[in-house]
Design a protein around this motif. Structure first.
Motif, PDB file in Angstrom:
ATOM      1  N   UNK A 309       0.833  -1.205   0.000  1.00 15.81           N
ATOM      2  CA  UNK A 309       0.000   0.000   0.000  1.00 15.81           C
ATOM      3  C   UNK A 309       0.866   1.254   0.000  1.00 15.81           C
ATOM      4  N   UNK A 310       1.903   1.241   0.826  1.00 10.59           N
ATOM      5  CA  UNK A 310       2.778   2.426   0.848  1.00 10.59           C
ATOM      6  C   UNK A 310       3.483   2.609  -0.499  1.00 10.59           C
ATOM      7  N   UNK A 311       4.000   1.516  -1.090  1.00 13.51           N
ATOM      8  CA  UNK A 311       4.687   1.635  -2.372  1.00 13.51           C
ATOM      9  C   UNK A 311       3.754   2.123  -3.468  1.00 13.51           C
ATOM     10  N   UNK A 312       2.509   1.694  -3.438  1.00 13.28           N
ATOM     11  CA  UNK A 312       1.557   2.074  -4.494  1.00 13.28           C
ATOM     12  C   UNK A 312       1.001   3.478  -4.310  1.00 13.28           C
ATOM     13  N   UNK A 313       1.031   4.002  -3.072  1.00 14.03           N
ATOM     14  CA  UNK A 313       0.376   5.292  -2.798  1.00 14.03           C
ATOM     15  C   UNK A 313       1.301   6.233  -2.035  1.00 14.03           C
ATOM     16  N   UNK A 314       2.601   6.140  -2.268  1.00 21.32           N
ATOM     17  CA  UNK A 314       3.561   6.930  -1.497  1.00 21.32           C
ATOM     18  C   UNK A 314       3.327   8.430  -1.642  1.00 21.32           C
ATOM     19  N   UNK A 315       3.072   8.887  -2.840  1.00 23.19           N
ATOM     20  CA  UNK A 315       2.877  10.329  -3.067  1.00 23.19           C
ATOM     21  C   UNK A 315       1.612  10.806  -2.351  1.00 23.19           C
ATOM     22  N   UNK A 316       0.545  10.041  -2.486  1.00 28.39           N
ATOM     23  CA  UNK A 316      -0.717  10.398  -1.832  1.00 28.39           C
ATOM     24  C   UNK A 316      -0.554  10.434  -0.310  1.00 28.39           C
ATOM     25  N   UNK A 353      14.450   9.964   0.658  1.00 30.70           N
ATOM     26  CA  UNK A 353      13.187   9.346   0.251  1.00 30.70           C
ATOM     27  C   UNK A 353      13.362   8.252  -0.783  1.00 30.70           C
ATOM     28  N   UNK A 354      14.254   8.454  -1.746  1.00 28.00           N
ATOM     29  CA  UNK A 354      14.474   7.404  -2.744  1.00 28.00           C
ATOM     30  C   UNK A 354      15.062   6.154  -2.099  1.00 28.00           C
ATOM     31  N   UNK A 413      31.053   6.214  14.905  1.00 24.68           N
ATOM     32  CA  UNK A 413      32.053   6.275  13.841  1.00 24.68           C
ATOM     33  C   UNK A 413      31.870   5.143  12.828  1.00 24.68           C
ATOM     34  N   UNK A 414      31.267   4.061  13.248  1.00 26.22           N
ATOM     35  CA  UNK A 414      31.025   2.915  12.369  1.00 26.22           C
ATOM     36  C   UNK A 414      29.567   2.970  11.924  1.00 26.22           C
ATOM     37  N   UNK A 415      29.349   3.001  10.623  1.00 20.70           N
ATOM     38  CA  UNK A 415      27.996   3.201  10.102  1.00 20.70           C
ATOM     39  C   UNK A 415      27.717   2.253   8.940  1.00 20.70           C
ATOM     40  N   UNK A 416      26.449   1.922   8.780  1.00 19.41           N
ATOM     41  CA  UNK A 416      25.993   1.206   7.598  1.00 19.41           C
ATOM     42  C   UNK A 416      25.933   2.170   6.422  1.00 19.41           C
ATOM     43  N   UNK A 417      26.137   1.645   5.215  1.00 14.26           N
ATOM     44  CA  UNK A 417      25.935   2.455   4.018  1.00 14.26           C
ATOM     45  C   UNK A 417      24.474   2.897   3.968  1.00 14.26           C
ATOM     46  N   UNK A 418      24.211   4.007   3.262  1.00 19.54           N
ATOM     47  CA  UNK A 418      22.874   4.604   3.258  1.00 19.54           C
ATOM     48  C   UNK A 418      21.778   3.620   2.852  1.00 19.54           C
TER      49      UNK A 418
END
Length: 554
Positions: A309-316, A353-354, A413-418
């Motif tokens: 539902x979120x993927x289909x209506x993200x903008x809304x 957001x992307x 200092x140790x982080x996951x990639x975005x």
């Protein structure tokens, strides 16, 4: 216990006077006075330095790992709930012990990858080092202080510690872990703590501050406080919601952090603590989902509907006002949109957001269309599906870890990639939304909360009964003596750190003894397994004829 406290004080006086740790009979070793300067990271809490051997099997950090793994506090984690209990069901689900082992496995893998990368080697040295044995030892120790019934037990004990006993820093699982390895575990060489090295103790400090008073200025007052440092939900003035040390262990924190003061900010994790914290996030995001799939709690339809539902209506959904979003919170997609907005509010340094949309799509493909598409039935095929999911995600997340020299206050200092950071946020969302918020789990946990509350009340009555003072469980008696010495010392030297929920400074020996009894009761209960807590309450309430003995407790 009073003798043990005196032994600890004597050892520190000897170190202060000579610069060397005393031998077992109290004398300073002649050979120690002629050794080459020691690695400061190998200093033990007794004040001496561990000798660095060429043989890795006897390196000081590996010795620390073995001391933690041999501790009875570590063994008891096999009987402490992670999220869902397997008691009586025969289900193969994670407990605090298996969780700790998997955190240690992931942490060591991260450390080994980082230390073999030439592009970050100099940075790691500049920040204080990253030894695989240190992060493994700290990972094995990080949950030692978790009480019966997991996070629910932590919340109950914190509330009772602050409001019933007036303890200024209440209860916190990470702080309890640090108290165990520095104070209450009696299996170390001096029978006070495990005498671990500086590096390992510092690596355990996931939140290197106390609830209220250390360091100054306190990290909760930063414009963007570190995770866990902001005010908790029960109102202003009650300090940080997460912290890694009580005021009784403040001296140990300062000793552990001294080497790192010129390398990281006072409120910042060491690199090794950051590795442990990242590994904990990875294990929490992946392995708990395995359990929920196994027990049939994580339903394909519900998770699929929310993500799709979120993927289909993200903008809304992004166009909804905050009021409308809150009013529609039970409808599919709304909870995920609320997560996206919370990340923007708290973690603008990382959120995109992307990347968030790609993470939702990735979790849908791997979790919804993959693991959850076929119900778990115990077959070889089902077991292989779970193992494959866990292995793929662990490898993906571990391989994405990097090091940054100047992190935001919201990260280490140790982080996951975005991309992977966003994926972990979505996986943890699934965990919370579709498991932790279930009414049936809440019903079960309310019963556990009542059990712990009744147990605290029963032990408090026993400890304060002067006619039964000589018949307390020996472990509880020793803990009362230890806490009595600690709080009497604080009342003399820094009474302001003892100000509790009432806002009043405890005055007089009776008030100090009351604090000590409260801390001892909390220490005692936090050392029990789920089953031991239930059995002890049954014995205290007369519901069982089974004899309870000190052999049942640490």
């Amino acid at each position: 216990m009073a003798l043990k406290v005196a032994q600890r004080a004597g050892a520190r006086r000897a170190v202060a006077a000579t610069g060397h740790a005393p031998s077992r009979d109290g004398a300073t070793s002649f050979s120690a006075m002629h050794e080459e300067p020691a690695d400061p990271r190998t200093q033990r809490r007794s004040g001496g330095h561990a000798t660095v051997q060429a043989d890795l099997a006897t390196s000081p950090f590996r010795i620390d790992r073995d001391r933690v793994a041999s501790s009875p506090f570590f063994a008891r984690l096999g009987g402490v709930t992670q999220v869902v209990s397997s008691t009586g069901s025969g289900l193969l689900v994670h407990n605090r012990l298996t969780h700790s082992l998997k955190v240690a496995q992931a942490a060591r893998a991260i450390a080994e990858r980082l230390t073999t990368r030439p592009d970050v080697a100099n940075l790691l040295d500049k920040l204080g080092g990253c030894d695989p044995d240190v992060v493994e030892a700290a990972s094995l120790a990080h949950d030692l202080g978790h009480p019966p019934f997991g996070h629910l037990g932590e919340q109950v004990l914190d509330r009772l510690a602050r409001h019933r006993f007036g303890l200024s820093d209440g209860f916190e699982g990470n702080a309890q872990s640090f108290r165990i390895v520095t104070t209450t575990d009696v299996r170390g060489p001096a029978a006070v703590g495990l005498d671990l090295t500086v590096a390992v103790r510092a690596a355990m400090l996931k939140y290197p501050w106390t609830r209220l008073s250390y360091p100054k200025p306190h990290p909760r007052d930063l414009p963007a406080p570190p995770r866990g440092a902001a005010e908790p939900t029960d109102g202003p003035g009650t300090g940080s919601s997460k912290f890694s040390a009580y005021v009784t262990e403040l001296e140990d924190v300062e000793q552990s952090r001294a080497f790192y003061t010129a390398r990281v900010e006072p409120w910042q994790q060491t690199v090794e603590a950051s590795v442990m914290d990242t590994a904990d996030d990875i294990a929490y995001a992946i392995h708990d989902l395995e359990d929920f799939h196994r027990v049939g709690v994580l339903q394909h339809a519900a998770v699929s509907t929310e993500l799709n539902t979120w993927l289909d209506h993200a903008v809304e959904l992004a166009g909804l006002s905050a009021a409308d979003l809150a009013a529609q919170e039970r409808r599919p997609g709304r909870s995920l949109e609320a997560l996206r907005r919370r990340l923007h509010a708290k973690d603008s340094w990382a959120v995109h957001d992307d990347a968030f949309a790609h993470a939702v799509a990735k979790v849908r493909a791997e979790l919804v269309d993959g693991l959850l598409a076929v119900p778990f039935d115990g077959s070889v095929e089902a077991e292989q599906a779970v193992a494959g999911f866990s292995a793929r995600w662990t490898r993906r997340l571990v391989d994405s870890v990097g090091v940054v020299e100047e992190p935001t206050t919201r990260s280490g200092h140790v982080v996951l990639a975005v991309p992977q950071w966003h994926e972990v946020q979505v996986l943890k969302f699934v965990h919370r939304r579709f498991v932790l918020l279930r009414p049936d789990l809440a019903l079960h946990q309310r019963g556990q909360a009542r059990l712990l509350t009744a147990l605290v009340e029963a032990l408090e009555q026993w400890v304060t009964d002067r006619h039964e003072a000589n018949r307390l469980p020996r472990r509880l008696h020793d803990l009362v003596e230890l806490a009595g010495d600690e709080y009497a010392g604080l009342a003399r030297t820094d009474p302001s750190v003892l100000v509790g929920a009432t806002g009043e400074t405890p005055s007089g020996p009776d008030a100090v003894r009351a604090l000590a009894r409260g801390r001892a009761v909390v220490d005692f209960i936090a050392s029990l397994t789920d089953n031991q807590a239930a059995a002890l309450l049954d014995a205290l309430s007369g519901r069982t004829g089974q004899l309870w003995t000190d052999a049942f407790v640490l």
